[in-house]
Design a protein around this motif. Structure first.
Motif, PDB file in Angstrom:
ATOM      1  N   LEU A 204       0.837  -1.199   0.000  1.00  0.00           N
ATOM      2  CA  LEU A 204       0.000   0.000   0.000  1.00  0.00           C
ATOM      3  C   LEU A 204       0.872   1.250   0.000  1.00  0.00           C
ATOM      4  O   LEU A 204       2.009   1.227   0.484  1.00  0.00           O
ATOM      5  CB  LEU A 204      -0.914   0.033   1.228  1.00  0.00           C
ATOM      6  CG  LEU A 204      -2.052  -0.982   1.300  1.00  0.00           C
ATOM      7  CD1 LEU A 204      -2.795  -0.822   2.615  1.00  0.00           C
ATOM      8  CD2 LEU A 204      -2.987  -0.830   0.128  1.00  0.00           C
ATOM      9  N   ASP A 205       0.309   2.338  -0.491  1.00  0.00           N
ATOM     10  CA  ASP A 205       0.975   3.623  -0.479  1.00  0.00           C
ATOM     11  C   ASP A 205      -0.009   4.666   0.051  1.00  0.00           C
ATOM     12  O   ASP A 205      -0.524   5.496  -0.701  1.00  0.00           O
ATOM     13  CB  ASP A 205       1.451   3.997  -1.887  1.00  0.00           C
ATOM     14  CG  ASP A 205       2.209   5.311  -1.909  1.00  0.00           C
ATOM     15  OD1 ASP A 205       2.723   5.705  -0.842  1.00  0.00           O
ATOM     16  OD2 ASP A 205       2.268   5.941  -2.979  1.00  0.00           O
ATOM     17  N   PRO A 206      -0.311   4.641   1.357  1.00  0.00           N
ATOM     18  CA  PRO A 206      -1.306   5.570   1.901  1.00  0.00           C
ATOM     19  C   PRO A 206      -0.841   7.016   1.798  1.00  0.00           C
ATOM     20  O   PRO A 206       0.358   7.308   1.855  1.00  0.00           O
ATOM     21  CB  PRO A 206      -1.446   5.137   3.363  1.00  0.00           C
ATOM     22  CG  PRO A 206      -0.174   4.430   3.669  1.00  0.00           C
ATOM     23  CD  PRO A 206       0.269   3.771   2.400  1.00  0.00           C
ATOM     24  N   ALA A 207      -1.785   7.915   1.644  1.00  0.00           N
ATOM     25  CA  ALA A 207      -1.448   9.340   1.519  1.00  0.00           C
ATOM     26  C   ALA A 207      -0.730   9.844   2.766  1.00  0.00           C
ATOM     27  O   ALA A 207       0.178  10.675   2.672  1.00  0.00           O
ATOM     28  CB  ALA A 207      -2.717  10.150   1.275  1.00  0.00           C
ATOM     29  N   VAL A 208      -1.137   9.354   3.929  1.00  0.00           N
ATOM     30  CA  VAL A 208      -0.474   9.718   5.181  1.00  0.00           C
ATOM     31  C   VAL A 208       0.047   8.433   5.821  1.00  0.00           C
ATOM     32  O   VAL A 208      -0.711   7.700   6.463  1.00  0.00           O
ATOM     33  CB  VAL A 208      -1.438  10.433   6.151  1.00  0.00           C
ATOM     34  CG1 VAL A 208      -0.707  10.818   7.434  1.00  0.00           C
ATOM     35  CG2 VAL A 208      -2.040  11.662   5.493  1.00  0.00           C
ATOM     36  N   PRO A 209       1.305   8.111   5.636  1.00  0.00           N
ATOM     37  CA  PRO A 209       1.826   6.850   6.180  1.00  0.00           C
ATOM     38  C   PRO A 209       1.884   6.875   7.704  1.00  0.00           C
ATOM     39  O   PRO A 209       2.119   7.938   8.301  1.00  0.00           O
ATOM     40  CB  PRO A 209       3.231   6.773   5.577  1.00  0.00           C
ATOM     41  CG  PRO A 209       3.609   8.183   5.297  1.00  0.00           C
ATOM     42  CD  PRO A 209       2.333   8.878   4.918  1.00  0.00           C
ATOM     43  N   PRO A 210       1.661   5.752   8.339  1.00  0.00           N
ATOM     44  CA  PRO A 210       1.771   5.696   9.804  1.00  0.00           C
ATOM     45  C   PRO A 210       3.199   5.997  10.256  1.00  0.00           C
ATOM     46  O   PRO A 210       4.164   5.536   9.645  1.00  0.00           O
ATOM     47  CB  PRO A 210       1.381   4.249  10.135  1.00  0.00           C
ATOM     48  CG  PRO A 210       0.600   3.784   8.950  1.00  0.00           C
ATOM     49  CD  PRO A 210       1.206   4.479   7.771  1.00  0.00           C
ATOM     50  N   LEU A 211       3.317   6.770  11.315  1.00  0.00           N
ATOM     51  CA  LEU A 211       4.617   7.150  11.856  1.00  0.00           C
ATOM     52  C   LEU A 211       4.700   6.782  13.329  1.00  0.00           C
ATOM     53  O   LEU A 211       3.696   6.717  14.031  1.00  0.00           O
ATOM     54  CB  LEU A 211       4.855   8.654  11.704  1.00  0.00           C
ATOM     55  CG  LEU A 211       4.850   9.237  10.299  1.00  0.00           C
ATOM     56  CD1 LEU A 211       5.008  10.757  10.375  1.00  0.00           C
ATOM     57  CD2 LEU A 211       5.957   8.635   9.445  1.00  0.00           C
ATOM     58  N   ARG A 212       5.917   6.575  13.787  1.00  0.00           N
ATOM     59  CA  ARG A 212       6.174   6.387  15.214  1.00  0.00           C
ATOM     60  C   ARG A 212       7.366   7.254  15.585  1.00  0.00           C
ATOM     61  O   ARG A 212       8.376   7.271  14.881  1.00  0.00           O
ATOM     62  CB  ARG A 212       6.455   4.921  15.537  1.00  0.00           C
ATOM     63  CG  ARG A 212       6.666   4.654  17.019  1.00  0.00           C
ATOM     64  CD  ARG A 212       6.690   3.177  17.349  1.00  0.00           C
ATOM     65  NE  ARG A 212       7.826   2.480  16.771  1.00  0.00           N
ATOM     66  CZ  ARG A 212       8.229   1.266  17.150  1.00  0.00           C
ATOM     67  NH1 ARG A 212       7.539   0.611  18.077  1.00  0.00           N
ATOM     68  NH2 ARG A 212       9.267   0.688  16.578  1.00  0.00           N
TER      69      ARG A 212
END
Length: 301
Positions: free
Chosen positions: A262-270
């Motif tokens: 997947l290439d989400p518009a807002v990737p999950p970050l930590r």
């Protein structure tokens, strides 16, 4: 005021219990209790409130700890380094998660030693956020890398960097799951698909699903191994899909060993934090390492 009593007091304050402080100091619990009572008599004020599990500092106890701890730490630094001002060896005690510490922090710190042209002894411990922060509070570590921002005045934390998480799999699984990938948003059928994770609770996959799909995955772990580098190896060998930090799998993605689903518009970050005991940045070897890690992290993709 007896410095030995202050050292015992600060250790109890950091450990949160007489029992843990006794183990850290190599004393018996009655000896620690006796020293704290002696200090309380000298001050004429209680320093701790005894509870069923451990102790809680009083307002006076907190105030004394905040004033005394940095100076005691500085004295310990002098004792460890020796009185020879020409000594070039300082020991830095670092703790953090194994993968990030090994792949990011250690290369940066060893580069610092080489750049300065002098010896820096380094001692490294691995652990989860709770373990490294507890060790930092107890004085076992000088710096801690953690994904949890510590609370309270005893520890000071600075954001170090953000880590992007990506959903990846080997090419055969990718062809079955997401033809025409990568898509910006999709509902991938995970019900009967193998997942590789670091724990049975699927922390990385669950966090990704919550951020991207506003839901929870229904899959169970096919392979559970408590190291993200091992997770990557399993995914490369075709064991299933996983959620991994981009920095850790960037080379495998570039080689085509794995692919992004997947290439989400807002990737999950930590977010990672660099934590120290409040006041210890006055020590030059800790301050140098702290500043260098922050500066190096600015260039991490």
């Amino acid at each position: 005021m007896d410095l030995a009593l202050l050292r015992t007091f600060v250790t109890v304050h950091r450990a949160g219990s007489f029992t843990r402080a006794a183990a850290l100091l190599g004393l018996s619990q009655p000896a620690v209790t006796s020293q704290i009572r002696t200090l309380e008599r000298q001050l004429g004020r209680p320093l701790f409130l005894r509870q069923a599990r451990g102790v809680t500092p009083t307002t006076i106890g907190d105030e004394l700890a905040h004033k005394a701890a940095p100076h005691l730490d500085a004295l310990m630094e002098i004792a460890e380094a020796g009185l020879d001002e020409d000594s070039s060896v300082r020991t830095l005690h670092l703790a953090g998660p194994p993968e990030f510490t090994a792949e990011r922090a250690l290369p940066a710190l060893t580069a610092l030693s080489g750049q300065e042209g002098r010896s820096h002894a380094l001692r490294v411990s691995f652990g989860n956020a709770e373990e490294v922060l507890e060790g930092l509070s107890a004085g076992h570590h000088d710096l801690a890398i953690t994904t949890v921002r510590p609370r309270g005045p005893l520890l000071t934390a600075t954001p170090l960097c953000d880590e992007e998480h990506v959903l990846v799999a080997g090419e055969p699984w990718a062809a079955r799951l997401a033809p025409g990938r990568p898509r910006r948003r999709a509902s991938l059928p995970l019900e009967n698909l193998p997942v590789v994770e670091v724990h049975e609770s699927l922390p990385f996959v669950s966090r990704y699903w919550a951020a991207v799909f506003d839901g929870r995955p229904v899959a169970s772990g096919a392979v559970i191994v408590p190291d993200l580098r091992a997770v990557l190896s399993c995914v490369v060998s075709g064991a299933g899909l996983a959620v991994l930090p981009r920095y850790l799998c960037a080379a495998a993605l570039e080689r085509g060993d794995i692919v992004t689903l997947l290439d989400p518009a807002v990737p999950p970050l930590r977010t990672y934090f660099l934590a120290v005991r409040t006041g210890t940045l006055a020590m030059p070897h800790i301050a140098r390492a702290h500043e260098w890690l922050l500066r190096t992290a600015a260039g991490w993709a």
